[in-house]
Design a protein around this motif. Sequence first.
Motif: not given
Length: 405
Positions: A144-148, A125-138
């Motif tokens: 997944n982030s709204p931040l440019a 949660h690097p910004r207010q009301d913002t959840e970001t995620s990073v996924e490593l799959k295979s």
Amino acid sequence: MNHRILGLTVRNFRTLTDTKLPLGALTVMVGPNAAGKSNVFHALEFLRGVSHDGIASALTERGGFERVAFRGGPKPVSRITIGVEGIWSEFASEESPDRYELSVNRRRVSTLEHRLYRHERFTQHPRQDTETSVELKSAAVEVNSPLATDGLEDPAGIDRMASALHRPLPWTTDSPTAHAVAEISRHLSEVRVFDPDVRAARQPSPITSSGRHLEDDASNLADFLKTLQAIRNDKGRRYVWEALLNDVRAVIPQIRDVHVVDTPGTYDHLSIELEEEGLRGRTRLEDASFGTVRVLCLLAIFHDPEPPALTCIEEIDHGIHPHALELLAGRLREASRRAQFLITTHSPVFVSELTPEEFVVCERGTDGASRIPALTPDEVQEVIDASEGMPIGELWFANTLGGGL
Ligand SMILES: Nc1ncnc2c1ncn2[C@@H]1O[C@H](COP(=O)(O)OP(=O)(O)OP(=O)(O)O)[C@@H](O)[C@H]1O
Ligand SMILES: [Mg+2]
């Protein structure tokens, strides 16, 4: 920022088939031998291993997937998962914590061959009301982030066992999500699982630049005590060392003083010597009692003004007089205001110093799986209320709280 791990989730790792353990500033696990308490430490140590050396090495060091995967149940386990939630990014909170979860999957790729794949997911949660995620799959990485500013240079072609806990991903700019991921990684890389090797702690320790923390096995005890000795306040007083010495004298009254000296015949080693009531000369730590060495180790940790973010301590009561444990419990609680502590014990005296929130009962079922926690804090509180003020340690010893035989 005060980083904290709020909880640990483990599935199918050793006896921990489905463990969700909330962690406070101080958490103490009790329960029969082989209930799975140390396996909780192993799970955290595994994440530390991943952050230092990567997933494949962390598994190899522990004998491979089959050795760490739960060996009970109707068929072999094909996935182990270890996760933590906590506060690492600026806008994370207890209600909306950051998360890290690592799964290792074992898949059959031919009649003879199995292969391991990791699935790693960070949520922050690097910004207010913002959840970001990073996924490593295979071989893929997905941000997944709204931040440019949260873009990756080359998200393709990553190794199927690569971990962002171990090696940073190729972020295009100074990304807030990358920063949060790095904080999780740093935190887990600093987890200390303290299980002192008294024999090693008695030996002279080399003077190192890493004397900042007491090592897992306490093999740098002399060097670390020297570090604590050197801390002075504005008026030049060695206030940390003085407080530590006072406690040593309170717990082992015949000790009058503790000295850290250059080891005779060496240029780069330090030794510990004790002055004891009624004795001429000094006692080398090599000749001191088992409990004395353990008390010195524990007090050194509790008086450390800047302890690592999380210290796990195995069998805190081992070799220590019950009256001394009361003082140590008080110092531990003070230390837990500066960092987090996760402890195992078999001592009812030590348990009596705890609050219900700090106390975790561990049990093991006939299916081979651990039940941790076996009781919720509310259930513990109910038993305490019904007991009309009996100390929590006595209740546990009387088997009213579970975690007995
Ligand atoms: N892969 C595995 N699958 C199932 N059980 C396992 C696996 N690896 C280890 N164990 C079991 O874990 C148990 C040991 O658990 P642990 O060391 O956590 O106990 P503990 O609660 O710390 O006990 P103590 O108080 O004696 O230190 C052993 O019974 C061992 O068989
Ligand atoms: Mg154990």
